[in-house]
Design an enzyme around this catalytic site. Structure first.
Site, short mmCIF file in Angstrom:
data_model
loop_
_atom_site.label_atom_id
_atom_site.label_comp_id
_atom_site.label_asym_id
_atom_site.label_seq_id
_atom_site.Cartn_x
_atom_site.Cartn_y
_atom_site.Cartn_z
N ASP A 2 0.81 -1.22 0.00
CA ASP A 2 0.00 0.00 0.00
C ASP A 2 0.84 1.27 0.00
OD1 ASP A 2 -2.71 -0.54 -0.09
OD2 ASP A 2 -2.84 -0.99 2.05
C1 GLC Z 1 -1.64 -3.80 5.36
C2 GLC Z 1 -2.85 -3.78 4.49
C3 GLC Z 1 -2.65 -4.68 3.28
C4 GLC Z 1 -1.39 -4.35 2.58
C5 GLC Z 1 -0.21 -4.36 3.53
C6 GLC Z 1 1.06 -3.91 2.89
O1 GLC Z 1 -1.49 -5.04 5.97
O2 GLC Z 1 -3.98 -4.19 5.19
O3 GLC Z 1 -3.73 -4.54 2.40
O4 GLC Z 1 -1.21 -5.28 1.56
O5 GLC Z 1 -0.48 -3.52 4.63
O6 GLC Z 1 1.07 -2.55 2.61
C1 GLC Z 2 -1.34 -0.37 4.90
C2 GLC Z 2 0.05 -0.17 5.38
C3 GLC Z 2 0.19 1.10 6.14
C4 GLC Z 2 -0.44 2.25 5.38
C5 GLC Z 2 -1.85 1.94 4.95
C6 GLC Z 2 -2.39 3.02 4.08
O1 GLC Z 2 -2.13 -0.70 5.95
O2 GLC Z 2 0.49 -1.22 6.19
O3 GLC Z 2 1.54 1.35 6.38
O4 GLC Z 2 -0.44 3.39 6.17
O5 GLC Z 2 -1.86 0.75 4.25
O6 GLC Z 2 -3.71 2.80 3.76
#
Ligand code: GLC
Ligand code: GLC
Length: 814
Positions: free
Chosen positions: A487
């Site tokens: 993300d």
């Molecule tokens: C969080 C989010 C997931 C994403 C991951 C890596 O666990 O829930 O959707 O793939 O972060 O950014």
């Molecule tokens: C996922 C990631 C986090 C970020 C979020 C944004 O959960 O783990 O680091 O802030 O996505 O939506």
């Protein structure tokens, strides 16, 4: 250092001191009514949706952060002294404190000045309520006169609004009290037809429903004036902050035990039967009263608890293993499966790290959660798949998140996370392999929930696949969109203003930045889809699909291979990310794990090379780091990933979610020693002895462990709601132990450590119980199978004939 121990026989973790490094929590409820409960009885409850139907209040960023909860106070009416048997909020020096977190229940108990008190908190199956069963024993040599006080603070339903909109909310709170039952009915007079109630089995001497009256001016939950006084004021809340507090008096002879049951519940009335009498404003309690009466009776409570135990015994019984490693057994047989239920139910919405008012259910997350859940309650997995698919957009893309209550896509975040649609293919394939329920593919499912747009689920999968083909970049790799699985790799955002969203403030046209990760995901999803198409009799579709997969693999070889490892992405300038050409972020875990698990590079040696590079550059004693070297500064063109200080989260943290991708990849190149070693490094039970460093619960996975660039290297964060749960479960059961579901039967293909003599397992699959015995005859992974004593070719145990319920599988590895 430890703060408790595993009681595997009872499937419990027993915490023996209340001051754990962080609140160590459990979940109550596994269907519609949920609660979070910490080891000191902190936490909150909600019905279905933590944001829109919050029952009790939680104050964000509180100190300590689990403050506010299901608190009971005991008061010695002789001395006037009072304390909390769950330690918080009064924090007395308790004797014999224990908190037993079990499967769907938590028992917190302690002794103080000879008074022993245990409370069993749980949610009965199929009910929208929670029970606090309090058992008090007088271990003094004299008679004890005690007052018992309960307390909860109601949330005015919409948790986000409740925490912010005070000018309105201070004037709308309403309650009714009847026969000692406290009914919370804020907004019931207008558009709600639901209310909450708090009941007590004891004789209610006094009560309070207005917080300020109970707590007293300039006091807090540690020293409520009503408890101190030993009598409540029978306050009826009008506005301000409605609470529920009962007061019951007990006289206990030496050695005597008594029980009080508290019931906190949620109830709905039909729209046209809200009031009784109909023209009044009085709550119609006709249908709720029998429910309350039932659960104030200990016989029913005990039966409900027993049913809950049996329910979990059955669910966990579907897959049980006996290996040489206690941490593997404990996680597979108990805790990892249990955590998979929590992630399936709540996605990433409500924990002590997810506020419950932010995201609802994630499209990508929920599809992945199926991998660890589908064998437990397939019917719920089916329903979830159809809900998810209904939030898919006509383009094949998907809303990134949706609210569980409304099941509608969340417009604030929207779509364009270009990996999203492929996870649906993987989720559906996992479901089909587990159940053989091909009918699901014919279910009509709308796009974007629009009536009239229904198409068979199968077409949704085709559109998912095509979504990527419609969005290829300059190298023929998939365009990344707002982000892929990571993300925080935001290659089209270029955000320079505080407060902007890294994901949704897109300002590049998105026609250049590409993701090698999505390419790997596409290969895996494409193979799955081809397999499904073939079995649906769509041979041509299957062929096309495989042709596209082959083309993508060739593209990965050409533009996604860096010499020693897979490249991660191309940025908006067409420059490589995750390459030796980069100054920082030279190598990323995601493409190593995912490309290899998808089968890329198995035939030309690159898969093995990629795994060597992971071991050399990314693996640490606390798990495998996301990328190296960490980004030492903010890079406008990379986005949120470089916003984190080095060693945390996506910037070189150990992001546990993708460690199992590497474990599976290692099994694909035949390295069971490494696969299981990586498994053990992040296994929370194996990390229990370093609980003071790890800090999160030793019985569940956390999303992240700080990487070696962080000052707090080895410290875990964000426990419970993480894709780590499903992926680890899937990696250990289906790839390392190798008990793999497939369309034609159960495949037995273990890739276990050389030092293991073997293992045993029981797996219930499509109604048949497989007793599996694996023995090592040599050091390799070559499998020879005997099914009910008869040798068979290959590693696939075919589905037995009609009527057969038990199958004995003997596997020899050489
Ligand atoms: C969080 C989010 C997931 C994403 C991951 C890596 O666990 O829930 O959707 O793939 O972060 O950014
Ligand atoms: C996922 C990631 C986090 C970020 C979020 C944004 O959960 O783990 O680091 O802030 O996505 O939506």
């Amino acid at each position: 250092m430890t703060f408790g121990f595993f009681d595997d026989e009872h499937k419990e973790y027993v915490i023996t001191r209340p001051d754990t490094p962080l609140p160590w929590i459990n979940y109550l409820g596994c269907q519609a009514y949920f609660g979070i409960i910490s080891n000191t009885a902190g936490g909150y409850s909600f019905y279905r949706d933590a944001r829109l139907r919050r029952i009790t209040r939680y104050r964000y960023n509180n100190v300590p952060f689990d403050l506010g909860g299901r608190y009971i106070y005991l008061r010695d009416d002789g001395s006037g002294e009072y304390w909390s048997p769950s330690w918080q909020p009064t924090r007395h020096d308790l004797e014999n404190y224990t908190c037993r977190h079990g499967m769907g229940y938590t028992v917190i108990g302690s002794r103080y000045r000879g008074i022993e008190a245990h409370t069993n908190y749980f949610v009965p199956l199929d009910e929208n309520l929670e029970i606090w069963q309090l058992t008090i024993t007088n271990q003094r040599s004299k008679r004890a006169g005690l007052s018992v006080f309960s307390s909860i603070e109601f949330c005015l339903w919409d948790a986000q609004d409740d925490a912010t909109n005070f000018q309105r909310n201070f004037s709308i709170g309403q309650v009714e009290v009847e026969d000692g039952v406290i009914y919370h009915k804020t907004e019931y007079r207008e558009r709600r037809n639901h209310f909450a109630y708090f009941a007590c089995s004891g004789k209610v001497e006094t009560f309070d429903t207005q917080r300020e009256v109970f707590v007293g001016p300039y006091r807090d939950w540690e020293r409520p004036v009503g408890v101190e006084r030993g009598r409540l004021a029978n306050s009826v809340a009008h506005g301000w902050a409605p609470i529920g507090a009962h007061h019951v008096k007990l006289k206990l002879e030496p050695g005597e035990t008594q029980q009080i049951i508290f019931v906190l519940g949620y109830h709905e009335n039909p729209q046209d039967q809200k009031f009784d009498p109909p023209e009044s404003q009085t709550l119609n309690k006709k249908s709720v009263k029998p429910v309350i009466a039932k659960y104030l009776d200990s016989t029913h409570v005990n039966t409900a608890f027993e049913k809950l135990r049996q329910y979990w015994a059955r669910l966990l019984g579907i897959c049980q293993v006996e290996t040489p490693d206690v941490h593997t057994d404990r996680l597979v047989n108990i805790w990892n499966a249990y955590q998979c239920m929590a992630t399936f139910n709540l996605s990433r919405s409500a924990s002590f790290y997810e506020s419950g008012i932010g995201r609802g259910l994630g499209f990508r997350d929920s599809n992945q959660d199926l991998l660890g859940f589908v064998h437990m309650v397939p019917s719920r997995a089916r329903e979830r798949i159809l809900d998810l698919a209904a939030t898919q957009l006509p383009t094949g893309g998907a809303y990134h998140q949706y609210q569980p209550l409304t099941k509608r896509g969340n417009n604030d975040i929207g779509g364009n996370f270009n990996d999203d649609p492929h996870w649906l293919i993987l989720g559906v394939a996992a479901y089909l392999k587990e159940t053989g329920d091909w009918g699901i593919l014919d279910e009509p499912v709308p796009y974007d929930n629009q009536p009239g747009s229904e198409q068979p689920l199968y077409e949704h999968l085709e559109r998912s696949f095509k979504y990527t083909l419609d969005r290829l970049g300059p190298h023929g790799l998939p365009l990344i969109g707002r982000a892929d699985w990571n993300d925080c790799l935001n290659l089209n955002c270029f955000s320079d203003t505080p407060g902007q969203s890294f994901q949704t403030t897109t300002n590049k046209d998105g026609k250049v930045a590409e993701s090698v990760f999505i390419a790997g995901l596409f290969v895996l999803a494409g193979r799955e889809l081809a397999d499904v198409a073939q079995r649906r009799g769509l041979a041509e579709e299957a062929r096309d699909c495989l042709a596209q997969v082959a083309k993508m693999e060739a593209t990965i070889r050409q533009h996604g291979w860096d010499g020693e490892w897979f490249v991660r992405a191309y940025d908006d300038f067409g420059r490589k990310i995750g390459s030796k050409e980069c100054l920082e972020g030279k190598i990323f875990i995601e493409t190593q794990g995912f490309c290899v698990l998808a089968g890329v590079g198995l035939d030309d040696g690159t898969a093995v090379k990629s795994m060597e590079s992971v071991s050399k550059y990314l693996a640490t004693e606390h798990g495998i780091i996301l990328q190296q070297p960490a980004y030492s500064k903010y890079y406008l063109e990379l986005g949120e990933i470089s916003s984190y200080p080095p060693g945390y989260k996506e910037n070189a943290g150990i992001f546990c979610h993708n460690n199992p991708w590497v474990m599976i990849a290692e099994t694909r190149v035949g390295n069971g020693d490494r696969a299981h070693d990586y498994y053990s490094r992040i296994n929370p039970s194996a990390r229990e002895p370093i609980s003071d460093l790890h800090r999160c619960e030793p019985y569940v996975y956390a999303q992240m462990i700080a990487g070696r660039d962080a000052p707090t290297y080895g410290e875990a964060k964000n426990s419970w709601l993480t894709g780590t749960a499903a992926w680890n479960y899937y990696a250990i059961t289906q790839w390392i132990l190798g008990i793999r579901t497939s369309y034609d039967g159960l495949r037995i293909s273990p890739v276990i450590p050389k030092s293991w003599r073997g293992f045993k397992a029981t797996r219930i699959f499509r109604g048949v119980t497989y007793h599996i015995i694996v023995e090592r005859a040599g050091e390799g992974n070559q499998v020879a199978l005997r099914v009910d004593g008869v040798p068979i070719k290959g590693d696939m145990v075919p589905l037995p004939g009609e009527g057969r319920r038990e199958v004995l599988v003997q596997a020899t590895l050489s």
